[in-house]
Write a protein that holds these residues in place. Structure first.
Motif, mmCIF file in Angstrom:
data_model
loop_
_atom_site.group_PDB
_atom_site.id
_atom_site.type_symbol
_atom_site.label_atom_id
_atom_site.label_comp_id
_atom_site.label_asym_id
_atom_site.label_seq_id
_atom_site.Cartn_x
_atom_site.Cartn_y
_atom_site.Cartn_z
ATOM 1 N N VAL A 42 44.326 31.663 36.111
ATOM 2 C CA VAL A 42 43.663 31.844 37.399
ATOM 3 C C VAL A 42 42.719 33.025 37.240
ATOM 4 O O VAL A 42 43.157 34.145 36.975
ATOM 5 N N THR A 43 41.415 32.764 37.381
ATOM 6 C CA THR A 43 40.418 33.808 37.198
ATOM 7 C C THR A 43 39.718 34.101 38.511
ATOM 8 O O THR A 43 39.206 33.199 39.164
ATOM 9 N N VAL A 44 39.718 35.369 38.892
ATOM 10 C CA VAL A 44 38.975 35.836 40.055
ATOM 11 C C VAL A 44 37.893 36.747 39.480
ATOM 12 O O VAL A 44 38.183 37.873 39.054
ATOM 13 N N ILE A 45 36.658 36.233 39.426
ATOM 14 C CA ILE A 45 35.559 36.949 38.786
ATOM 15 C C ILE A 45 35.445 38.359 39.358
ATOM 16 O O ILE A 45 35.424 38.561 40.567
ATOM 17 N N GLY A 46 35.368 39.343 38.470
ATOM 18 C CA GLY A 46 35.249 40.736 38.867
ATOM 19 C C GLY A 46 36.588 41.414 39.114
ATOM 20 O O GLY A 46 36.703 42.618 38.984
ATOM 21 N N PHE A 47 37.596 40.644 39.506
ATOM 22 C CA PHE A 47 38.910 41.222 39.782
ATOM 23 C C PHE A 47 39.807 41.139 38.562
ATOM 24 O O PHE A 47 40.341 42.151 38.111
ATOM 25 N N GLY A 48 39.990 39.923 38.028
ATOM 26 C CA GLY A 48 40.836 39.784 36.855
ATOM 27 C C GLY A 48 41.329 38.371 36.650
ATOM 28 O O GLY A 48 40.965 37.456 37.383
ATOM 29 N N THR A 49 42.176 38.221 35.633
ATOM 30 C CA THR A 49 42.705 36.915 35.259
ATOM 31 C C THR A 49 44.229 36.973 35.180
ATOM 32 O O THR A 49 44.792 37.861 34.547
ATOM 33 N N PHE A 50 44.850 36.010 35.843
ATOM 34 C CA PHE A 50 46.303 35.833 35.751
ATOM 35 C C PHE A 50 46.547 34.734 34.729
ATOM 36 O O PHE A 50 45.871 33.712 34.737
ATOM 37 N N SER A 51 47.510 34.937 33.836
ATOM 38 C CA SER A 51 47.828 33.918 32.839
ATOM 39 C C SER A 51 49.309 34.001 32.500
ATOM 40 O O SER A 51 50.033 34.850 33.014
ATOM 41 N N VAL A 52 49.746 33.088 31.631
ATOM 42 C CA VAL A 52 51.137 33.061 31.199
ATOM 43 C C VAL A 52 51.182 33.393 29.715
ATOM 44 O O VAL A 52 50.411 32.845 28.930
ATOM 45 N N ALA A 53 52.053 34.301 29.335
ATOM 46 C CA ALA A 53 52.215 34.682 27.933
ATOM 47 C C ALA A 53 53.604 34.246 27.465
ATOM 48 O O ALA A 53 54.571 34.271 28.239
ATOM 49 N N ASP A 54 53.691 33.838 26.209
ATOM 50 C CA ASP A 54 54.976 33.458 25.619
ATOM 51 C C ASP A 54 55.558 34.657 24.878
ATOM 52 O O ASP A 54 54.871 35.278 24.069
ATOM 53 N N LYS A 75 58.717 32.764 29.036
ATOM 54 C CA LYS A 75 57.331 32.869 29.478
ATOM 55 C C LYS A 75 57.271 33.943 30.550
ATOM 56 O O LYS A 75 58.150 34.003 31.415
ATOM 57 N N VAL A 76 56.225 34.768 30.491
ATOM 58 C CA VAL A 76 56.070 35.849 31.460
ATOM 59 C C VAL A 76 54.652 35.850 32.020
ATOM 60 O O VAL A 76 53.702 35.489 31.327
ATOM 61 N N PRO A 77 54.487 36.246 33.289
ATOM 62 C CA PRO A 77 53.142 36.332 33.851
ATOM 63 C C PRO A 77 52.412 37.543 33.275
ATOM 64 O O PRO A 77 53.035 38.551 32.925
ATOM 65 N N LYS A 78 51.092 37.407 33.171
ATOM 66 C CA LYS A 78 50.268 38.467 32.590
ATOM 67 C C LYS A 78 49.024 38.614 33.461
ATOM 68 O O LYS A 78 48.514 37.623 34.002
ATOM 69 N N PHE A 79 48.525 39.834 33.605
ATOM 70 C CA PHE A 79 47.295 40.075 34.359
ATOM 71 C C PHE A 79 46.366 40.927 33.518
ATOM 72 O O PHE A 79 46.772 41.943 32.973
ATOM 73 N N SER A 80 45.117 40.484 33.420
ATOM 74 C CA SER A 80 44.089 41.258 32.717
ATOM 75 C C SER A 80 43.022 41.626 33.737
ATOM 76 O O SER A 80 42.430 40.742 34.362
ATOM 77 N N ALA A 81 42.790 42.899 33.918
ATOM 78 C CA ALA A 81 41.810 43.363 34.900
ATOM 79 C C ALA A 81 40.399 42.994 34.472
ATOM 80 O O ALA A 81 40.067 43.035 33.291
ATOM 81 N N GLY A 82 39.559 42.643 35.448
ATOM 82 C CA GLY A 82 38.163 42.320 35.195
ATOM 83 C C GLY A 82 37.322 43.587 35.102
ATOM 84 O O GLY A 82 37.769 44.686 35.450
ATOM 85 N N ALA A 83 36.090 43.425 34.662
ATOM 86 C CA ALA A 83 35.195 44.562 34.456
ATOM 87 C C ALA A 83 34.955 45.346 35.744
ATOM 88 O O ALA A 83 34.981 46.583 35.736
ATOM 89 N N ALA A 84 34.724 44.660 36.857
ATOM 90 C CA ALA A 84 34.443 45.353 38.117
ATOM 91 C C ALA A 84 35.657 46.163 38.576
ATOM 92 O O ALA A 84 35.504 47.284 39.069
ATOM 93 N N LEU A 85 36.857 45.626 38.407
ATOM 94 C CA LEU A 85 38.073 46.344 38.794
ATOM 95 C C LEU A 85 38.277 47.570 37.904
ATOM 96 O O LEU A 85 38.600 48.655 38.387
#
Length: 113
Positions: A42-54, A75-85
């Motif tokens: 799930v990508t919210v441009i400028g905010f970040g991306t939610f994904s699943v990591a193994d 499996k665990v949830p992962k969040f990567s902050a976007g450039a604007a954030l």
């Protein structure tokens, strides 16, 4: 900031009831949760991306006894902050992209006789 504070802020900003804001918040978080359950990003441009990591299975230690234990893969949830954030949090102004340089012209070839 808590969920209740976010709901209150949304209700104030868009002038709706707290109930409507809470419902909208629940729909957003529920949609993200469902997508992650399916293994989607799930990508919210400028905010970040939610994904699943193994996470692989590994060995750990019980901190009380020191005994070695097996930790199962999961499996665990992962969040990567976007450039604007990242920029907003760091307090620095956004860096301007550098202008691309024109490609260098190749040197003229001389003919050998």
């Amino acid at each position: 900031m808590t969920k209740a504070e976010i709901v209150e802020k949304v209700a104030e900003e868009i002038k709706v009831s707290k109930t409507a804001a809470a419902k909208a918040f629940a729909v957003i978080t529920g949609s993200i949760e469902q997508a992650l359950k399916k293994g989607e990003k799930v990508t919210v441009i400028g905010f970040g991306t939610f994904s699943v990591a193994d996470r692989k299975a590994r060995k750990g230690r019980n901190p009380r006894t020191g005994k070695e234990i097996k930790i199962a893969a999961k499996k665990v949830p992962k969040f990567s902050a976007g450039a604007a954030l990242k920029t907003a949090v760091s307090g620095k102004a956004a860096a301007k992209p550098k202008a691309k340089k024109a490609p260098a012209k190749p040197a003229a070839k001389t003919k050998k006789k």
